[in-house]
Scaffold this active site. Structure first.
Site, PDB file in Angstrom:
ATOM      1  N   CYS A   1     -58.619  -3.356 -14.737  1.00 57.98           N
ATOM      2  CA  CYS A   1     -58.719  -2.013 -15.314  1.00 57.98           C
ATOM      3  C   CYS A   1     -60.107  -1.783 -15.901  1.00 57.98           C
ATOM      4  O   CYS A   1     -60.556  -2.559 -16.757  1.00 57.98           O
ATOM      5  CB  CYS A   1     -57.668  -1.818 -16.391  1.00 57.98           C
ATOM      6  SG  CYS A   1     -57.746  -0.199 -17.205  1.00 57.98           S
TER       7      CYS A   1
ATOM      8  N   CYS B   1     -59.990  -0.199 -24.996  1.00 56.44           N
ATOM      9  CA  CYS B   1     -58.641   0.390 -24.946  1.00 56.44           C
ATOM     10  C   CYS B   1     -57.657  -0.525 -25.671  1.00 56.44           C
ATOM     11  O   CYS B   1     -57.676  -1.745 -25.502  1.00 56.44           O
ATOM     12  CB  CYS B   1     -58.210   0.574 -23.486  1.00 56.44           C
ATOM     13  SG  CYS B   1     -56.501   1.118 -23.296  1.00 56.44           S
TER      14      CYS B   1
ATOM     15  N   CYS C   1     -53.915  -3.167 -23.620  1.00 58.39           N
ATOM     16  CA  CYS C   1     -53.782  -4.577 -23.222  1.00 58.39           C
ATOM     17  C   CYS C   1     -54.632  -5.459 -24.133  1.00 58.39           C
ATOM     18  O   CYS C   1     -55.659  -5.027 -24.662  1.00 58.39           O
ATOM     19  CB  CYS C   1     -54.242  -4.778 -21.783  1.00 58.39           C
ATOM     20  SG  CYS C   1     -53.244  -3.924 -20.551  1.00 58.39           S
TER      21      CYS C   1
ATOM     22  N   CYS D   1     -52.822   3.029 -15.533  1.00 55.97           N
ATOM     23  CA  CYS D   1     -52.620   1.953 -16.496  1.00 55.97           C
ATOM     24  C   CYS D   1     -51.809   0.841 -15.837  1.00 55.97           C
ATOM     25  O   CYS D   1     -50.873   1.111 -15.078  1.00 55.97           O
ATOM     26  CB  CYS D   1     -51.893   2.491 -17.727  1.00 55.97           C
ATOM     27  SG  CYS D   1     -51.548   1.225 -18.981  1.00 55.97           S
TER      28      CYS D   1
ATOM     29  N   GLN E   1     -35.283  -1.788 -24.771  1.00 60.21           N
ATOM     30  CA  GLN E   1     -36.392  -2.703 -24.513  1.00 60.21           C
ATOM     31  C   GLN E   1     -37.248  -2.197 -23.353  1.00 60.21           C
ATOM     32  O   GLN E   1     -36.716  -1.735 -22.340  1.00 60.21           O
ATOM     33  CB  GLN E   1     -35.864  -4.104 -24.194  1.00 60.21           C
ATOM     34  CG  GLN E   1     -35.163  -4.787 -25.356  1.00 60.21           C
ATOM     35  CD  GLN E   1     -36.123  -5.337 -26.398  1.00 60.21           C
ATOM     36  OE1 GLN E   1     -37.334  -5.091 -26.343  1.00 60.21           O
ATOM     37  NE2 GLN E   1     -35.598  -6.069 -27.371  1.00 60.21           N
TER      38      GLN E   1
ATOM     39  N   GLU F   1     -26.378   1.084 -36.320  1.00 58.36           N
ATOM     40  CA  GLU F   1     -27.594   1.768 -35.856  1.00 58.36           C
ATOM     41  C   GLU F   1     -27.844   3.003 -36.700  1.00 58.36           C
ATOM     42  O   GLU F   1     -26.933   3.766 -37.033  1.00 58.36           O
ATOM     43  CB  GLU F   1     -27.453   2.148 -34.387  1.00 58.36           C
ATOM     44  CG  GLU F   1     -28.539   3.055 -33.836  1.00 58.36           C
ATOM     45  CD  GLU F   1     -29.948   2.507 -34.022  1.00 58.36           C
ATOM     46  OE1 GLU F   1     -30.848   3.306 -34.313  1.00 58.36           O
ATOM     47  OE2 GLU F   1     -30.146   1.281 -33.890  1.00 58.36           O
TER      48      GLU F   1
ATOM     49  N   ASP G   1     -31.872  -7.813 -34.457  1.00 61.79           N
ATOM     50  CA  ASP G   1     -32.895  -7.381 -33.490  1.00 61.79           C
ATOM     51  C   ASP G   1     -33.712  -6.257 -34.137  1.00 61.79           C
ATOM     52  O   ASP G   1     -33.661  -5.106 -33.717  1.00 61.79           O
ATOM     53  CB  ASP G   1     -32.225  -6.909 -32.199  1.00 61.79           C
ATOM     54  CG  ASP G   1     -33.239  -6.567 -31.107  1.00 61.79           C
ATOM     55  OD1 ASP G   1     -34.424  -6.897 -31.281  1.00 61.79           O
ATOM     56  OD2 ASP G   1     -32.844  -5.956 -30.097  1.00 61.79           O
TER      57      ASP G   1
ATOM     58  N   CYS H   1     -39.729  -9.539 -32.155  1.00 60.24           N
ATOM     59  CA  CYS H   1     -40.938  -9.239 -31.378  1.00 60.24           C
ATOM     60  C   CYS H   1     -42.197  -9.553 -32.179  1.00 60.24           C
ATOM     61  O   CYS H   1     -43.294  -9.197 -31.752  1.00 60.24           O
ATOM     62  CB  CYS H   1     -40.934  -7.773 -30.932  1.00 60.24           C
ATOM     63  SG  CYS H   1     -40.833  -6.583 -32.283  1.00 60.24           S
TER      64      CYS H   1
END
Length: 446
Positions: free
Chosen positions: A61, A70, A73, A149, A273, A321, A374, A401
């Site tokens: 990229c 950017c 990534c 992208c 996800q 939730e 989670d 995460c």
């Protein structure tokens, strides 16, 4: 550069400081410009690569790294094997000391390493040739435009470019966050695994969107995979992307998906996800850790993909939730799959969990054996962890995460003296970035 750090930074040393530099890896020799200086730490930008470290490749990229920086990534300049190696090292560095000697296996590779994101929201601004979209540059709100992208499907970019071309013709102005004027703030997408359903979300500052009927007619005729177009209205200042108002310009505000033979309706506001292929592997792993007699609490559940995926194997599932839209999707998905042993509870985990644990008779005949955590990247609130410890829940499955907040939260559970870590599994949910999903299993010490 001598080490890799969370955040996608390489670490080097100079002038008595630890220097964090994005877009660098172990073995790189670089000239840098210091951006932020503190007593013992500094952050810097690459000015010149002198030599590159092992495992580096030419990034595909043109927007990656200097001079554009950017923020999409982190490791597009690394071979995928090297990315997995670094991610394993990050998890081991953060977590292994909590239980010395435990085996943390190599990071499980993603079946798809490019164009894997099923969701993307990109800011819109004014470029030299009209409206443009992209991803923010690191440390700024400057938009770095791109043609394609490598994180999300090419279809997102094709539709977005055409949409902004039509909006330019209609004289639609981009939103300016400084003056709080202009119309179009973000353009977003969500898609199914097979890309046959794509939902587009146009986030605007006001309800007025010129020539919206013509826009819908043009886009849906050129891109038949568009199953819905939503105008979300966010009148507030700040960095929150979505507002509370919406107009359905075309089709539905959701997509339909299938994971492990279960069908799901996913609202554009609901959590899901971003890597569907990796999600299937995580569900399979979790499914092997529960028993038929278990009652399961699925907290921060979103539409309940984990809870619903366990329903056929366990006695009962409760999904907690906060989002009303996600709850409605979850209830609909229960009916869609003929699932009768899952209950959705609308509320924040920190408010709802104590009620279930302290008065279980209101919902079920016994205190749940298994809790799934989670949470978002910020981790689990301390009060939630204290409730788990107080109730002495026998089995914890923590899907995180963020290795940093995961370590913090595991420390609280382990310091109680009541729990021990049974297994740790890293999953590469986010190829080309430093981010990693980690599943940790803990059990109560009987």
């Amino acid at each position: 550069m001598e080490k890799i750090a969370a955040g996608g930074f390489g670490i080097g040393y100079g002038e008595g400081k630890t220097i964090f530099v994005p877009y660098t890896v172990i073995g790189d020799v670089v000239e840098v410009q210091l951006v932020t200086r503190k007593k013992d730490v500094a952050f810097a930008k690459v000015q010149k690569y002198i030599t590159r470290g092992p495992g580096t490749i030419e990034p595909p990229c043109p927007s990656f790294g200097p001079p554009f920086f950017c923020g999409g990534c982190d490791w597009l300049n690394l071979s995928y094997e090297t990315q997995l190696k670094y991610k394993t090292e990050l998890v081991r560095e953060q977590i292994q000391s909590l239980k010395p000697g435990i085996d943390i296996p190599e990071t499980i590779a993603s079946p798809v390493t490019q164009y894997y994101r099923n969701k993307a929201f990109m800011p819109v601004g004014k470029g030299k040739n009209g409206l443009e979209f992209g991803i923010y540059e690191r440390w700024s709100h400057k938009i770095v435009p791109h043609k394609t992208c490598f994180l999300h499907p090419p279809e997102f970019d094709l539709i977005a470019h055409r949409c902004l071309e039509l909006m330019d013709n209609a004289k639609v102005q981009p939103y300016d966050e400084t003056s709080h004027i202009g119309t179009l703030r973000h353009i977003g997408f969500r898609c199914s695994k097979d890309k046959k359903q794509i939902l587009m979300i146009l986030v605007t500052r006001s309800a007025k969107l010129p020539f919206s009927n013509l826009l819908v007619k043009k886009l849906t005729s050129e891109f038949p995979q568009l199953s819905g177009i939503v105008q979300n209205i966010n009148r507030e200042k700040g960095n929150v992307i979505l507002g509370n108002e919406e107009k359905i310009l075309y089709g539905n505000p959701y997509i339909n998906e299938e994971i492990n033979n279960l069908k799901f309706r996913i609202h554009y506001k609901s959590f899901w996800q971003v890597n569907s292929a990796m999600l299937q592997l995580i569900i399979k792993n979790i499914n092997g850790k529960v028993q038929p007699e278990d009652t399961v609490l699925d907290t921060f559940s979103g539409i309940g993909v984990l809870g619903l995926s366990l329903a056929a194997k366990v006695r009962e599932v409760f999904c907690i939730e906060e989002s009303y839209d996600a709850i409605e999707d979850g209830k609909f998905n229960c009916q869609l799959n003929n699932i009768s042993n899952v209950t959705f509870l609308n509320g924040k985990t920190e408010d709802t969990l104590p009620v279930i644990l302290n008065s279980p008779e209101k919902y079920t005949s016994k205190i749940p054996e298994v809790i799934i955590l989670d949470p978002p990247r910020t981790g689990v609130q301390k009060s939630v962890l204290e409730e788990i410890i107080k109730a002495q829940l026998s089995h914890i499955l923590y899907l995180s995460c963020s290795p940093i907040t995961l370590r913090r939260d595991l420390n609280i559970l382990l310091e109680s003296g009541l729990y021990e870590i049974i297994s740790i599994h890293p999953f590469d949910m986010f190829p080309q970035t430093w981010h990693i999903e980690t599943l940790v299993e803990l059990k109560y010490k009987k």
